[in-house]
Scaffold this motif. Structure first.
Motif, PDB file in Angstrom:
ATOM      1  N   THR A  40       0.258  17.309 -20.313  1.00 51.64           N
ATOM      2  CA  THR A  40      -0.917  16.854 -20.508  1.00 51.64           C
ATOM      3  C   THR A  40      -1.552  15.959 -19.475  1.00 51.64           C
ATOM      4  O   THR A  40      -0.766  15.342 -18.790  1.00 51.64           O
ATOM      5  N   HIS A  47      -8.653   9.111 -14.694  1.00 55.82           N
ATOM      6  CA  HIS A  47      -7.898   8.657 -13.548  1.00 55.82           C
ATOM      7  C   HIS A  47      -8.526   7.728 -12.341  1.00 55.82           C
ATOM      8  O   HIS A  47      -8.038   6.701 -12.020  1.00 55.82           O
ATOM      9  N   GLY A  68       3.582   7.313 -19.246  1.00 59.01           N
ATOM     10  CA  GLY A  68       3.093   8.460 -19.577  1.00 59.01           C
ATOM     11  C   GLY A  68       2.761   9.036 -18.355  1.00 59.01           C
ATOM     12  O   GLY A  68       1.558   9.531 -18.237  1.00 59.01           O
ATOM     13  N   SER A  71       2.003  14.806 -15.230  1.00 61.55           N
ATOM     14  CA  SER A  71       2.254  15.554 -14.046  1.00 61.55           C
ATOM     15  C   SER A  71       2.497  14.950 -12.820  1.00 61.55           C
ATOM     16  O   SER A  71       2.926  15.488 -11.802  1.00 61.55           O
ATOM     17  N   LEU A  74      -1.506  10.761 -11.384  1.00 62.72           N
ATOM     18  CA  LEU A  74      -1.858   9.354 -10.974  1.00 62.72           C
ATOM     19  C   LEU A  74      -0.927   8.508 -10.450  1.00 62.72           C
ATOM     20  O   LEU A  74      -1.008   7.478  -9.501  1.00 62.72           O
ATOM     21  N   ASP A  92       7.956   9.232 -18.339  1.00 63.38           N
ATOM     22  CA  ASP A  92       7.419   9.730 -19.333  1.00 63.38           C
ATOM     23  C   ASP A  92       8.813  10.224 -19.939  1.00 63.38           C
ATOM     24  O   ASP A  92       9.781  10.432 -19.686  1.00 63.38           O
ATOM     25  N   HIS A  93       8.446  10.466 -21.424  1.00 63.93           N
ATOM     26  CA  HIS A  93       9.646  10.755 -22.458  1.00 63.93           C
ATOM     27  C   HIS A  93       9.847  12.056 -22.470  1.00 63.93           C
ATOM     28  O   HIS A  93      10.967  12.615 -23.125  1.00 63.93           O
ATOM     29  N   LEU A  97       8.263  17.518 -18.209  1.00 66.01           N
ATOM     30  CA  LEU A  97       7.322  16.795 -17.688  1.00 66.01           C
ATOM     31  C   LEU A  97       7.802  15.850 -16.285  1.00 66.01           C
ATOM     32  O   LEU A  97       7.196  16.213 -15.383  1.00 66.01           O
ATOM     33  N   ASP A 124      11.559   6.168 -22.538  1.00 64.35           N
ATOM     34  CA  ASP A 124      10.332   5.451 -23.654  1.00 64.35           C
ATOM     35  C   ASP A 124       9.554   4.473 -22.911  1.00 64.35           C
ATOM     36  O   ASP A 124      10.184   3.214 -22.947  1.00 64.35           O
ATOM     37  N   GLY A 125       8.254   4.977 -22.566  1.00 64.06           N
ATOM     38  CA  GLY A 125       7.730   3.962 -21.884  1.00 64.06           C
ATOM     39  C   GLY A 125       7.070   2.808 -22.755  1.00 64.06           C
ATOM     40  O   GLY A 125       6.470   1.730 -22.019  1.00 64.06           O
ATOM     41  N   GLY A 141      -1.084   6.022 -19.869  1.00 64.79           N
ATOM     42  CA  GLY A 141      -1.777   7.192 -19.951  1.00 64.79           C
ATOM     43  C   GLY A 141      -1.917   7.772 -21.295  1.00 64.79           C
ATOM     44  O   GLY A 141      -1.976   8.636 -21.352  1.00 64.79           O
ATOM     45  N   THR A 199       3.742   7.705 -28.107  1.00 63.51           N
ATOM     46  CA  THR A 199       4.557   7.717 -29.422  1.00 63.51           C
ATOM     47  C   THR A 199       6.028   8.234 -29.027  1.00 63.51           C
ATOM     48  O   THR A 199       6.321   7.801 -27.876  1.00 63.51           O
ATOM     49  N   GLN A 204       5.772  13.757 -30.804  1.00 65.43           N
ATOM     50  CA  GLN A 204       5.021  14.396 -29.745  1.00 65.43           C
ATOM     51  C   GLN A 204       5.237  16.009 -29.888  1.00 65.43           C
ATOM     52  O   GLN A 204       4.173  16.837 -29.754  1.00 65.43           O
TER      53      GLN A 204
END
Ligand code: SAM
Length: 210
Positions: A40, A47, A68, A71, A74, A92-93, A97, A124-125, A141, A199, A204
């Motif tokens: 996502t 952004h 998060g 890609s 950001l 990112d978890h 990604l 885990d952010g 994010g 989450t 997710q």
């Protein structure tokens, strides 16, 4: 040849969020591309807005955390803002990604990774990233039901956190938290938004093979 393309509200695949597109020259390629583009990415104006809110805290040499990081787009922008003497950590978890974000950045500006100006971590952010704390700027994010205490703790005095807050099916607000030099935190609601939830990985991906 006919190029198939679809525009999904992200929720049909992962969660509700801004629309995105995917395409292919055949049905099977379209499905394959949809499977591989499960990443996502926030809408470009969000952004831009986040960077505008954080710009004074993304000075040359600053430390920043992007929770998060998806890609990596950001996080890469933030890394350019803090310059060669700064550091940005993206978390990112979803391992795929993070791997994809690393290859995106390697293709676009490998110097960011080579010089250790940008780290992209699987984790885990909601726990932040203690190792490089405290941070001048923290961006989240994905929408948190409540602001994670760890993120407020990892904010440097004088630092700023920008985070969407709210539930998946309830009103979400983009909020700003500023930590004063004495550690006092002030909170400013910015605007109503729609983000995917911050989450756990299992919720997710609900049953998808990782
Ligand atoms: C809307 S995307 C952010 C896109 C990102 N700003 C970019 O530049 O591509 C939200 C991201 O949050 C991630 N996420 C959700 N919950 C998380 C958590 N607890 N820890 C780390 N990442 C999380 C998702 O995997 C997704 O990549």
């Amino acid at each position: 040849m006919l190029r198939l393309s679809v525009m999904f509200p992200m929720g049909m695949l992962l969660f509700r969020t801004m629309a995105w597109t995917s395409s292919g020259i055949s049905h099977s390629q379209l499905v394959e591309n949809l499977r591989s583009y499960q990443a996502t990415i926030s809408a470009p104006h969000m952004h831009a807005h986040a960077l505008e809110c954080l710009k004074d805290h993304l000075y040359e040499g600053a430390r920043a955390l992007d929770v998060g990081s998806g890609s990596g787009y950001l996080a890469a922008c933030m890394a350019r803002m803090v310059g060669p003497s700064g550091l940005v950590v993206g978390v990112d978890h979803i391992r795929q990604l993070v791997e994809q974000s690393i290859s995106n950045i390697r293709a676009d500006d490998p110097s960011l990774l080579a010089a250790d100006r940008l780290k992209l971590i699987v984790g885990d952010g909601r726990l932040g990233y203690e190792e490089d704390a405290p941070y001048d700027a923290i961006h989240v994010g994905a929408a948190a039901a409540i602001v994670p205490e760890e993120l407020l703790q990892q904010l440097k005095p004088g630092g700023r956190l920008v985070i969407p807050v709210g539930g998946r099916d309830s009103r979400q607000l983009l909020e700003q938290y500023d930590k004063a030099m004495d550690g006092n935190i002030t909170h400013t609601p910015l605007m109503e938004v729609i983000y995917v939830p911050l989450t756990d990985r299992e919720s997710q991906w609900s049953g998808r093979e990782l």
